[in-house]
Design an enzyme around this catalytic site. Sequence first.
Site, short mmCIF file in Angstrom:
data_model
loop_
_atom_site.label_atom_id
_atom_site.label_comp_id
_atom_site.label_asym_id
_atom_site.label_seq_id
_atom_site.Cartn_x
_atom_site.Cartn_y
_atom_site.Cartn_z
N SER A 1 0.84 -1.20 0.00
CA SER A 1 0.00 0.00 0.00
C SER A 1 0.88 1.25 0.00
CB SER A 1 -0.96 -0.05 1.19
OG SER A 1 -2.00 0.88 1.04
N ASP B 1 -9.30 -5.84 -3.99
CA ASP B 1 -8.33 -4.96 -3.36
C ASP B 1 -8.67 -3.48 -3.59
OD1 ASP B 1 -5.88 -3.98 -2.35
OD2 ASP B 1 -4.73 -5.57 -3.33
N HIS C 1 -6.91 -6.36 0.46
CA HIS C 1 -5.71 -5.52 0.45
C HIS C 1 -4.48 -6.22 1.04
CE1 HIS C 1 -4.03 -1.64 -0.36
NE2 HIS C 1 -3.91 -1.24 0.89
#
Length: 293
Positions: free
Chosen positions: A104, A244, A271
């Site tokens: 991320s 995601d 995610h």
Amino acid sequence: MKITEGYMPFKDYKTYYRVVGEQGQGKTPLILLHGGPGSTHNYFEVLDEMAVDGRQLIMYDQLGCGKSAVPSNPSLWTKETWTEELIALREHLGLDEVHILGQSWGGMLAIIYVCDYQPKGIKSLILSSTLPSAKLWAQEQHRMIKFMSEEDQAAIAKAEATGNYDDPAYLAANDRFMVRHAAAVPKVDSPEPLRREKVPGTESYITGWGPNEYSPTGTLHDYEYTDKLPNLMIPSLVTSGTNDLSTPLVAKTMFDAIPNAKWELFAYSRHMPFVEEKPKYMAILEQWMRDND
């Protein structure tokens, strides 16, 4: 399995790090960059067992969260702060050659680091559920919001229009969005690192990114690296889940732009595929690093 914890002086503060295993057997260490900004290293502890066979793992709480929390100082929360911290950590721990996995925001940090600083000794990148462009990310989050109930869509639109992100209807809608695309709320049978209490980097997240995933209004709002990725010659593995926040379009944009990149799309993940499809993720990750040691 040896676990070493410590603190590195950084600016006027200190950065907590956690090293799992020892270097050996010709395996290059792996640095793990957590998301947020402000999420903490905790979830990476589910990968500790990778160190059993000689793959040293280095994880840390970036300044502003977890065991690296600091008093309020909004001026700190810029890409320069976190990149300088990564540079300092490599030097502090003597990590001349490494693989880097960024998840991320951590993937954004990895991209900033390699594109803007041209560091030496990076054997490979693992860009896990991350993004090349804040604008594209916001566009995709808003597309997915359209699949929510009309009530949730209205609550989110109202919050964005008014700037009031304390409305209970918005907070509930945002929670549902995050459960759908980020991660489930930890339960009693969830892995301990996911349940453990932590100090969230709320200020660093809001100042660096924004009030939520789809409103990048912070210091990273102009993060746009898609055009720089064709110059990235480091072996790069893109990983993402079908549900995601890092949508297949976001992941494919990176895959298409990076020369000779590889992309693994995890069919049953949001995610954090390294949590939701852990055995498969670990097998792919270890094979990737063996191939690029």
